[in-house]
Design a protein around this motif. Structure first.
Motif, short mmCIF file in Angstrom:
data_model
loop_
_atom_site.label_atom_id
_atom_site.label_comp_id
_atom_site.label_asym_id
_atom_site.label_seq_id
_atom_site.Cartn_x
_atom_site.Cartn_y
_atom_site.Cartn_z
N GLU A 104 0.83 -1.21 0.00
CA GLU A 104 0.00 0.00 0.00
C GLU A 104 0.86 1.25 0.00
O GLU A 104 0.55 2.25 -0.67
CB GLU A 104 -0.94 -0.01 1.20
CG GLU A 104 -1.87 1.20 1.28
CD GLU A 104 -2.68 1.42 0.03
OE1 GLU A 104 -2.94 2.60 -0.32
OE2 GLU A 104 -3.07 0.43 -0.63
N GLN A 105 1.96 1.22 0.74
CA GLN A 105 2.85 2.38 0.76
C GLN A 105 3.48 2.62 -0.60
O GLN A 105 3.59 3.76 -1.05
CB GLN A 105 3.94 2.18 1.81
CG GLN A 105 4.87 3.38 1.97
CD GLN A 105 4.15 4.62 2.47
OE1 GLN A 105 3.89 4.75 3.66
NE2 GLN A 105 3.83 5.52 1.57
N ARG A 120 2.14 1.92 -3.44
CA ARG A 120 1.08 2.52 -4.26
C ARG A 120 0.97 4.01 -3.98
O ARG A 120 0.86 4.83 -4.91
CB ARG A 120 -0.27 1.86 -3.97
CG ARG A 120 -0.44 0.47 -4.54
CD ARG A 120 -1.90 0.02 -4.44
NE ARG A 120 -2.06 -1.37 -4.83
CZ ARG A 120 -2.03 -2.40 -4.00
NH1 ARG A 120 -1.84 -2.20 -2.70
NH2 ARG A 120 -2.18 -3.63 -4.45
N GLN A 121 1.01 4.38 -2.72
CA GLN A 121 0.89 5.79 -2.37
C GLN A 121 2.06 6.61 -2.90
O GLN A 121 1.91 7.79 -3.23
CB GLN A 121 0.79 5.95 -0.85
CG GLN A 121 -0.51 5.42 -0.26
CD GLN A 121 -0.58 5.58 1.25
OE1 GLN A 121 0.14 6.39 1.83
NE2 GLN A 121 -1.45 4.80 1.88
N TRP A 122 3.23 5.99 -3.00
CA TRP A 122 4.39 6.70 -3.55
C TRP A 122 4.35 6.77 -5.07
O TRP A 122 5.16 7.46 -5.68
CB TRP A 122 5.68 6.01 -3.11
CG TRP A 122 6.03 6.23 -1.67
CD1 TRP A 122 5.68 7.29 -0.88
CD2 TRP A 122 6.82 5.36 -0.84
NE1 TRP A 122 6.19 7.13 0.38
CE2 TRP A 122 6.89 5.97 0.44
CE3 TRP A 122 7.46 4.14 -1.05
CZ2 TRP A 122 7.59 5.40 1.50
CZ3 TRP A 122 8.16 3.57 0.00
CH2 TRP A 122 8.22 4.18 1.26
N GLY A 123 3.42 6.03 -5.70
CA GLY A 123 3.27 6.11 -7.14
C GLY A 123 3.77 4.91 -7.91
O GLY A 123 3.76 4.92 -9.15
N THR A 157 5.39 -1.70 9.05
CA THR A 157 4.57 -0.66 9.71
C THR A 157 5.31 -0.06 10.89
O THR A 157 5.33 1.16 11.07
CB THR A 157 3.23 -1.26 10.18
OG1 THR A 157 2.50 -1.74 9.03
CG2 THR A 157 2.40 -0.22 10.90
N CYS A 191 8.37 2.18 9.80
CA CYS A 191 7.90 3.47 9.29
C CYS A 191 7.40 4.36 10.43
O CYS A 191 7.63 5.58 10.43
CB CYS A 191 6.80 3.27 8.25
SG CYS A 191 7.39 2.61 6.68
N ASP A 234 8.35 12.37 3.09
CA ASP A 234 7.11 13.14 2.93
C ASP A 234 6.98 13.52 1.46
O ASP A 234 7.76 14.35 0.96
CB ASP A 234 7.17 14.40 3.79
CG ASP A 234 5.89 15.23 3.70
OD1 ASP A 234 5.01 14.88 2.89
OD2 ASP A 234 5.79 16.24 4.43
N PRO A 235 6.03 12.94 0.72
CA PRO A 235 5.89 13.26 -0.70
C PRO A 235 5.64 14.74 -0.97
O PRO A 235 6.02 15.26 -2.04
CB PRO A 235 4.68 12.42 -1.14
CG PRO A 235 4.57 11.32 -0.13
CD PRO A 235 5.05 11.93 1.16
#
Length: 453
Positions: A77-78, A80-83, A377, A380, A391-392
Motif C-alpha cells: 500500500e505504501q 502505491r501511495q508513492w506512485g 509498519t 515506518c 514526505d511526498p
C-alpha cells in the motif's frame, strides 16, 4: 517477437506495452560457476533471498512478479501511495526461505501452468530474470516464454573478472596495473612487483574470477596477510588446474562509479544509469543519484558504454549489464573494474524519476540486529517519530523499499533478529542527504543496542 522488445522503453515511454514476467533470482553465480560454498550463513542467505521485493520498483501494473513470499500488505500500500505500480504477484505453493527461487518455481506445477497460460493468452509476454542460468532456461522452455537475456553459458563467461580485464585490453581501454596469475607463486611475485619500489602500491587486491557482493576479493597490505591467503588459495588451486586470479594495485579513488547498459535484441546500446557507488572496503553499501560529474565525463561514459556494449553484442550478449569503474586521484578514468553480466541491485533503483522527481537520492542499506521483530509498519512509525520518514509533499526523507528483509525472524542461534534495512534518502540537496544518513545510522545503532548479551 523478441526483436521488438526494448526493456528501457518498456519501463519508461511504453509502460502499457506487453507483459513482463519478473524473477529476481539472486545468487545466479553459483549455477554459472562451480564455486565452493565455504561457510554457509543461513540467516544471511534468508535475508538476501528476500531482496526479491525490490523488483517491485520496476514493475508495471500488467506485469507478473514471482516471489517466494507475499509481501507485507502495508508495504504494498505504501508503494502505491508513492506512485509505484503493483503487478500480479504469484508465489510457489510450497516455499521456504533458502531454496533458490527458480528451483521453487520448477517444482510447482500449478505455478508453471500459470506462466504457460500467460504466454498463451497474448504474444508479447517476456520473461526477464535477474540473471539467466539453466534453470530459467528450463522455465522458459517448459512454459513457452520468450526469455530475455543472453544464454546462461555466455552470462557465465561475461561474469568472469579475468575475462573482463581481457575485454578492456582488447578495446584498448585503461586498466588497473596488474597481472593475471595461474598459480600461487605467480600471485606472490605479482604482489611483490606491485608493492616494490617500481610501482609502490601500499595495497593490492587479489580477485577470484567469480563471485559477487565482495566475495572472492581480498585486499592485502602486508606479507603476513598474503601468506595466510595463499595457504587458503592453494587448496582451490590443487582442486582446479585451470584456476586463475587477478592481482591488481589498489588505487586511491575520487569516485567509484557504476553504469548500467542495456543491449537490445537488435544491437542498440543505451546507458540508462550512471551512479556513484559507496563501498566499505570492497562491499557495496549504496549509491548516490545523480552523479556529481562534469558533462564531459558523463559523455565519456556514454562512449565507453557504446564501445563495451557493441563488443558484448558481437559475442551474442543482450540484456542488462552493470559495469563498475573508478576515477583515480590523478583523474585517470578506468572504464572496467568488472562487468556484471546480469541485473545488479543498482538496476532496480534506476527508474525512480517518475515517482521521485527533482530530488537527489542516496540508496543506503544497513545491517540491523534487533532483540525483537520489527515489521514494515513499525519501522515506518519509528522513522516518523524521528521526523525521518519520507514526505511526498516536500520530497524529503527516508523511504524503506523492502519489507521481507527487515528483522522479522529470529536467528537460528535464537539470540537476536537480524535483517537489512534498504532505504532511499531523498532531498533537494546533498548536505541534507548527509544529515539524513547520519541520523539514520544513529537510529539503527540505537535500535540495535537494545540487545543485552
Amino acid at each position: 517477437m523478441a526483436e521488438t522488445f526494448h526493456l528501457v522503453e518498456y519501463l519508461t515511454v511504453q509502460r502499457t506495452k506487453g507483459v513482463i514476467i519478473w524473477l529476481l533470482n539472486i545468487g545466479a553465480e553459483k549455477y554459472w560457476n562451480r564455486l565452493q560454498a565455504g561457510i554457509v550463513d543461513r540467516n544471511e542467505d534468508r535475508i538476501v533471498n528476500r531482496v526479491e521485493e525490490m523488483n517491485l520498483l520496476l514493475c508495471r501494473e500488467q506485469d507478473i512478479l514471482i516471489l517466494r513470499e507475499q509481501p507485507d500488505p502495508a508495504y504494498l500500500e505504501q508503494l502505491r501511495q508513492w506512485g509505484f505500480s503493483i503487478p500480479r504477484l504469484v508465489v510457489p505453493e510450497h516455499s521456504d526461505a533458502l531454496t533458490p527461487i527458480a528451483e521453487l518455481v520448477l517444482r510447482d506445477e500449478k505455478l508453471m501452468q500459470t506462466l504457460e497460460l500467460a504466454a498463451a493468452e497474448q504474444e508479447d509476454v517476456y520473461f526477464v530474470p535477474y540473471g539467466v542460468t539453466y534453470l530459467e532456461e528450463q522455465i522458459a522452455e517448459r512454459c513457452g516464454l520468450c526469455l530475455m537475456g543472453a544464454p546462461s553459458e555466455l552470462q557465465a563467461k561475461v561474469n568472469d573478472k579475468v575475462f573482463n580485464r581481457e575485454i578492456a585490453e582488447t578495446l584498448g581501454l585503461a586498466t588497473c596495473l596488474g597481472f593475471v596469475c595461474s598459480d600461487i607463486e605467480e600471485i606472490r611475485e605479482a604482489y611483490h612487483q606491485l608493492t616494490g619500489s617500481t610501482h609502490n602500491f601500499k595495497k593490492v587486491i587479489i580477485k577470484e574470477p567469480h563471485g559477487a557482493s565482495g566475495k572472492g576479493l581480498y585486499i592485502i597490505d602486508n606479507t603476513d596477510k598474503l601468506s595466510s591467503l595463499l595457504t587458503r588459495l592453494s587448496r582451490s588451486a590443487r582442486q582446479n588446474s585451470n584456476a586463475r586470479w587477478l592481482v591488481e594495485g589498489w588505487y586511491e579513488k575520487k569516485a567509484d562509479l557504476n553504469y548500467q547498459i542495456y543491449i537490445s535484441p537488435h544491437g542498440s546500446v543505451e546507458m540508462f544509469s550512471l551512479k556513484q557507488q559507496v563501498l566499505r572496503d570492497t562491499v557495496y553499501i549504496g549509491s548516490k543519484i545523480p552523479v556529481d560529474l562534469s558533462p564531459e565525463i558523463i559523455e565519456k561514459y556514454r562512449g565507453y558504454a557504446e564501445q563495451i556494449g557493441s563488443y558484448l553484442y558481437q559475442m551474442g550478449y543482450t540484456g542488462v549489464a552493470g559495469i563498475d569503474s573508478i576515477i583515480t586521484m590523478d583523474d585517470t578514468l578506468i572504464p572496467i573494474i568488472e562487468i556484471n553480466g546480469r541485473f545488479t541491485l543498482s538496476t532496480y533503483i534506476s527508474f525512480l524519476e517518475p515517482m521521485l522527481r527533482e530530488v537527489k537520492l542516496f540508496s543506503r542499506y544497513l545491517k540491523w540486529i534487533s532483540d525483537k521483530p520489527c515489521d514494515f509498519t513499525e519501522v515506518c512509525s519509528l522513522l516518523r517519530q524521528e521526523g525521518l520518514l519520507y514526505d511526498p509533499a516536500t520530497g524529503e526523507g527516508i523511504l524503506v523499499y523492502t519489507s521481507g528483509t527487515l528483522p522479522l525472524q529470529q536467528d537460528e542461534g535464537g539470540s537476536a533478529y537480524t535483517g537489512r534495512l534498504f532505504t532511499l534518502l531523498a532531498s533537494k540537496g546533498w548536505a541534507n542527504i548527509e544529515a539524513l544518513n547520519s541520523r539514520l545510522e544513529h537510529f539503527i545503532d540505537r535500535l540495535s543496542n537494545r540487545i543485552t548479551v
